[in-house]
Design a protein around this motif. Sequence first.
Motif, short mmCIF file in Angstrom:
data_model
loop_
_atom_site.label_atom_id
_atom_site.label_comp_id
_atom_site.label_asym_id
_atom_site.label_seq_id
_atom_site.Cartn_x
_atom_site.Cartn_y
_atom_site.Cartn_z
N GLU A 1 0.84 -1.19 0.00
CA GLU A 1 0.00 0.00 0.00
C GLU A 1 0.87 1.24 0.00
OE1 GLU A 1 -3.05 0.17 2.96
OE2 GLU A 1 -3.29 -2.00 2.93
N ALA A 2 0.39 2.27 -0.65
CA ALA A 2 1.09 3.55 -0.63
C ALA A 2 0.72 4.28 0.65
CB ALA A 2 0.69 4.39 -1.83
N VAL A 3 1.71 4.92 1.26
CA VAL A 3 1.48 5.69 2.47
C VAL A 3 1.09 7.10 2.05
CG1 VAL A 3 2.52 6.60 4.57
CG2 VAL A 3 3.14 4.32 3.75
N PRO A 4 -0.05 7.61 2.55
CA PRO A 4 -0.49 8.96 2.12
C PRO A 4 0.46 10.05 2.57
CG PRO A 4 -2.05 7.99 3.71
CD PRO A 4 -0.96 7.01 3.49
#
Length: 58
Positions: A55-58
């Motif tokens: 997942e991409a970290v915001p």
Amino acid sequence: MRIDEVTVVDGSAGHSTSATITYEKNGKPQTKDVIALADECLGWWKKYLKKHGLEAVP
């Protein structure tokens, strides 16, 4: 692949309005808008992250 040139078009108040890169691919010169290139890169990373369950970290 090697980038040969980066061109930035000056807009109002000294802000750039567009930019392109010129590069060579398979012996032929190519030109690409840098925003289109950035979109392609983001798309590639999104596919990579999804494929590997990350997942991409915001």
